[in-house]
Design a protein around this motif. Structure first.
Motif, PDB file in Angstrom:
ATOM      1  N   VAL A  19       0.848  -1.201   0.000  1.00 42.78           N
ATOM      2  CA  VAL A  19       0.000   0.000   0.000  1.00 42.78           C
ATOM      3  C   VAL A  19       0.881   1.249   0.000  1.00 42.78           C
ATOM      4  CG1 VAL A  19      -1.736   1.297   1.292  1.00 42.78           C
ATOM      5  CG2 VAL A  19      -1.905  -1.178   1.132  1.00 42.78           C
ATOM      6  N   ASN A  22       2.127   1.876  -3.507  1.00 49.83           N
ATOM      7  CA  ASN A  22       1.071   2.084  -4.493  1.00 49.83           C
ATOM      8  C   ASN A  22       0.722   3.571  -4.597  1.00 49.83           C
ATOM      9  OD1 ASN A  22      -1.266   2.180  -6.011  1.00 49.83           O
ATOM     10  ND2 ASN A  22      -2.254   0.484  -4.962  1.00 49.83           N
ATOM     11  N   ARG A  25      -2.953   4.992  -3.812  1.00 53.07           N
ATOM     12  CA  ARG A  25      -3.458   5.059  -2.432  1.00 53.07           C
ATOM     13  C   ARG A  25      -2.880   6.298  -1.755  1.00 53.07           C
ATOM     14  NH1 ARG A  25      -5.157  -0.084  -0.419  1.00 53.07           N
ATOM     15  NH2 ARG A  25      -5.793   1.139   1.381  1.00 53.07           N
ATOM     16  N   ASN A  26      -3.746   7.183  -1.278  1.00 56.20           N
ATOM     17  CA  ASN A  26      -3.315   8.428  -0.630  1.00 56.20           C
ATOM     18  C   ASN A  26      -3.081   8.278   0.858  1.00 56.20           C
ATOM     19  OD1 ASN A  26      -3.472   9.891  -3.036  1.00 56.20           O
ATOM     20  ND2 ASN A  26      -5.659  10.210  -2.745  1.00 56.20           N
TER      21      ASN A  26
END
Length: 71
Positions: A19, A22, A25-26
């Motif tokens: 994550v 990635n 994804r913020n």
């Protein structure tokens, strides 16, 4: 992996590195490292995190269009 919160200088333990890497994804879930007792996980904006050395996270972890803006 441990990252640091820019505003509070607290260490955050990140367990899900996929994550983190990635760029779509913020936010990422992590645990504040404070005291001896393990803290509950909470969400952190990736833009608010740095490496413990103070270095910013790589742009490719934050910006899904990093290749377009580099040209």
């Amino acid at each position: 992996m441990f990252l640091q919160n820019k505003s509070s200088d607290t260490l955050i333990e990140i367990e899900d590195l996929e994550v983190l890497f990635n760029p779509l994804r913020n936010e990422i879930e992590g645990r504040i490292q404070s005291g001896e007792e393990e803290q509950d996980p909470q969400a952190f904006a990736k833009q608010d995190l740095t490496f413990a050395s103070g270095e910013n996270l790589p742009r490719c972890w934050l910006d899904p269009d990093y290749r377009k803006s580099a040209a």
